[in-house]
Design a protein around this motif. Structure first.
Motif, short mmCIF file in Angstrom:
data_model
loop_
_atom_site.label_atom_id
_atom_site.label_comp_id
_atom_site.label_asym_id
_atom_site.label_seq_id
_atom_site.Cartn_x
_atom_site.Cartn_y
_atom_site.Cartn_z
N ALA A 68 0.82 -1.20 0.00
CA ALA A 68 0.00 0.00 0.00
C ALA A 68 0.86 1.26 0.00
O ALA A 68 0.42 2.32 -0.44
N ALA A 69 2.09 1.17 0.49
CA ALA A 69 2.97 2.34 0.61
C ALA A 69 3.93 2.49 -0.56
O ALA A 69 4.50 3.56 -0.75
N ALA A 70 4.13 1.44 -1.33
CA ALA A 70 5.09 1.48 -2.44
C ALA A 70 4.34 1.22 -3.74
O ALA A 70 3.82 0.13 -3.96
N GLN A 71 4.28 2.23 -4.59
CA GLN A 71 3.50 2.15 -5.81
C GLN A 71 4.31 2.69 -6.99
O GLN A 71 5.22 3.50 -6.82
N CYS A 72 3.94 2.25 -8.18
CA CYS A 72 4.42 2.86 -9.41
C CYS A 72 3.19 3.41 -10.13
O CYS A 72 2.18 2.72 -10.28
N PHE A 73 3.29 4.65 -10.59
CA PHE A 73 2.14 5.33 -11.19
C PHE A 73 2.54 5.86 -12.55
O PHE A 73 3.53 6.58 -12.69
N GLY A 74 1.77 5.49 -13.56
CA GLY A 74 2.05 5.94 -14.92
C GLY A 74 0.77 6.30 -15.65
O GLY A 74 -0.33 6.24 -15.08
N GLY A 75 0.90 6.67 -16.91
CA GLY A 75 -0.28 7.06 -17.69
C GLY A 75 -0.04 6.86 -19.17
O GLY A 75 1.10 6.79 -19.64
N ALA A 76 -1.14 6.77 -19.90
CA ALA A 76 -1.09 6.65 -21.35
C ALA A 76 -2.27 7.40 -21.96
O ALA A 76 -3.35 7.45 -21.37
N VAL B 53 -7.39 10.46 -33.73
CA VAL B 53 -7.20 10.97 -35.08
C VAL B 53 -5.89 10.50 -35.69
O VAL B 53 -5.78 10.33 -36.92
N THR B 54 -4.87 10.27 -34.85
CA THR B 54 -3.58 9.81 -35.36
C THR B 54 -3.31 8.34 -35.08
O THR B 54 -2.28 7.82 -35.47
N ASP B 55 -4.24 7.69 -34.34
CA ASP B 55 -4.07 6.30 -33.93
C ASP B 55 -2.72 6.11 -33.22
O ASP B 55 -1.96 5.19 -33.51
N THR B 56 -2.44 7.02 -32.27
CA THR B 56 -1.16 7.01 -31.58
C THR B 56 -1.38 6.89 -30.08
O THR B 56 -2.24 7.57 -29.51
N LEU B 57 -0.59 6.02 -29.44
CA LEU B 57 -0.62 5.88 -27.99
C LEU B 57 0.62 6.56 -27.42
O LEU B 57 1.75 6.16 -27.71
N HIS B 58 0.40 7.58 -26.61
CA HIS B 58 1.49 8.31 -25.97
C HIS B 58 1.57 7.84 -24.52
O HIS B 58 0.56 7.78 -23.82
N ALA C 52 0.83 16.44 -22.49
CA ALA C 52 -0.40 16.32 -21.71
C ALA C 52 -0.37 15.09 -20.81
O ALA C 52 -0.71 15.16 -19.61
N ILE C 53 0.05 13.95 -21.34
CA ILE C 53 0.04 12.73 -20.51
C ILE C 53 1.17 12.77 -19.49
O ILE C 53 1.01 12.25 -18.37
N ALA C 54 2.28 13.40 -19.82
CA ALA C 54 3.36 13.55 -18.83
C ALA C 54 2.92 14.45 -17.69
O ALA C 54 3.20 14.16 -16.51
N PHE C 55 2.21 15.53 -17.99
CA PHE C 55 1.73 16.44 -16.96
C PHE C 55 0.69 15.76 -16.08
O PHE C 55 0.74 15.86 -14.84
N ALA C 56 -0.26 15.05 -16.70
CA ALA C 56 -1.30 14.36 -15.94
C ALA C 56 -0.70 13.31 -15.02
O ALA C 56 -1.11 13.17 -13.85
N THR C 57 0.28 12.56 -15.52
CA THR C 57 0.91 11.52 -14.71
C THR C 57 1.67 12.12 -13.54
O THR C 57 1.59 11.61 -12.41
N ALA C 58 2.41 13.19 -13.78
CA ALA C 58 3.15 13.84 -12.70
C ALA C 58 2.20 14.41 -11.65
O ALA C 58 2.46 14.34 -10.44
N ALA C 59 1.07 14.97 -12.11
CA ALA C 59 0.08 15.50 -11.17
C ALA C 59 -0.49 14.39 -10.30
O ALA C 59 -0.63 14.53 -9.08
N GLY C 60 -0.82 13.25 -10.92
CA GLY C 60 -1.34 12.12 -10.16
C GLY C 60 -0.32 11.56 -9.19
O GLY C 60 -0.67 11.17 -8.06
N CYS C 61 0.93 11.54 -9.59
CA CYS C 61 2.00 11.07 -8.72
C CYS C 61 2.13 11.96 -7.49
O CYS C 61 2.16 11.47 -6.35
N LEU C 62 2.18 13.26 -7.68
CA LEU C 62 2.35 14.18 -6.56
C LEU C 62 1.17 14.15 -5.60
O LEU C 62 1.33 14.39 -4.40
#
Length: 343
Positions: free
Chosen positions: A248-256, A261-266, A303-313
């Motif tokens: 519960a205290a040790a987690q890894c948090f990421g995002g995608a 329109v571009t069929d791209t996963l960031h 956008a996904i880097a910012f969202a992930t960092a926000a969720g991490c903090l």
């Protein structure tokens, strides 16, 4: 900057001190704050500097007055919050997890004002003036049959005005119980499949997609995103929180973030969290970060880097609201995650 409106339930959150269990903390003191997915998103957006409004229904009493004042203190617009003679302020009790013991939430929210107030009581025309983005979660239609109908009306009104709708799926198995004998998963799937055609941006975990949409994942995230967008072609983006942890205290948090329109996963690199202070609200912080990035016209990777960092903090902050500034989030995006003292 564009105006964002969120709609949902806000509750009184009563948490045990530290990592005490309910039976250890009660009788005794519990830490009181206010919390709710859409309120948390509005609070986080406002703290980031966005023009954010929160809409709900609350009873006409002094505790609800304190709730509204708390939102206003963060700059959230509250003028369209209904104050009702009937209903109540919902409550949830929180016991933080520790090590291999997970956290526990107990809801006491049946008959809340937002659960029983009909859609016609809200002035949607006034609520959506100047609005470009509307955010709602899968928690709101789970509360009650009436709340599901209010969500449907609100989304239909927003869509008719050309407002982009973001839905943070947030599957809560303890809440989907308003139509027995349907199981929580059956009711959630039926309801959310009726609402998703109006949504522009899907947000959730892989488990949210499988539980609420009945879509099975093969483990290929891009394939899952393609399938979701194929079934709901109004979607321009599908965003996913990615979480794993040993305790519960040790987690890894990421995002995608999938861009249709571009069929791209960031994807954003997973960030290691070795000391979780409070994980509730992290997904809301992720959604707020994503919407804030859209408001800034950020490219999808940013956008996904910012969202992930926000969720991490958000994991480092007690309570559901993410008191993280844009500069703190951007510093983490750039690799400054050592926790050094700012002098």
């Amino acid at each position: 900057m564009s105006r964002v409106v969120t709609f949902g339930e806000i509750m009184l959150r009563l948490a045990t001190p530290g990592h005490a269990r309910f039976q250890q903390a009660m009788p005794g003191g519990l830490h009181a704050s206010f919390a709710g997915a859409e309120a948390s998103i509005a609070a986080s957006l406002s703290y980031l500097g966005a023009d954010a409004a929160f809409v709900t229904a609350l009873p006409a009493n002094s505790i609800a007055d304190a709730c509204v004042a708390d939102l206003r203190s963060l700059g959230v617009e509250t003028k369209h919050i209904l104050r009702t003679a009937g209903g109540r302020l919902g409550v949830y009790f929180l016991e933080h997890g520790a090590n291999q013991r997970g956290g526990n939430v107990i809801y006491d929210r049946e008959g809340s004002s937002v659960a029983i107030t009909p859609a016609a009581e809200y002035d949607w025309g006034a609520i959506f003036v100047g609005c470009d983005w509307f955010v709602i979660s899968g928690i709101t239609p789970a509360i009650s049959r009436n709340a599901a109908e209010v969500a449907r009306v609100a989304m239909r009104e927003a869509q008719g005005l050309g407002i982009k709708i973001v839905c943070d799926m947030n599957y809560r198995t303890k809440l989907w119980n308003w139509e027995p004998p349907l199981s929580a998963r059956e009711l959630a799937t039926r309801t959310m499949r009726e609402l998703l055609p109006m949504v522009s941006v899907f947000v959730g975990g892989v488990s949210d997609a499988t539980a609420m949409l009945g879509i099975e994942s093969s483990g290929d995230l891009q394939a899952l995103a393609r399938q979701i967008v194929a079934e709901f072609p109004n979607l321009s983006h599908a965003a996913f929180t990615l979480r794993d942890g040993s305790t519960a205290a040790a987690q890894c948090f990421g995002g995608a973030l999938y861009e249709a329109v571009t069929d791209t996963l960031h994807t954003a690199p997973r960030l290691t969290i070795t000391q979780v202070i409070d994980r509730l609200g992290a997904g809301d912080a992720f959604t707020a970060g994503l919407v804030f990035s859209f408001l800034q016209n950020s490219d999808p990777q940013t956008a996904i880097a910012f969202a992930t960092a926000a969720g991490c903090l958000a994991h480092s902050i007690e309570g559901d609201y993410n008191y993280s500034t844009p500069s703190e989030i951007e510093a983490l995006m750039q690799g400054d995650g050592g926790g050094r003292v700012s002098r």
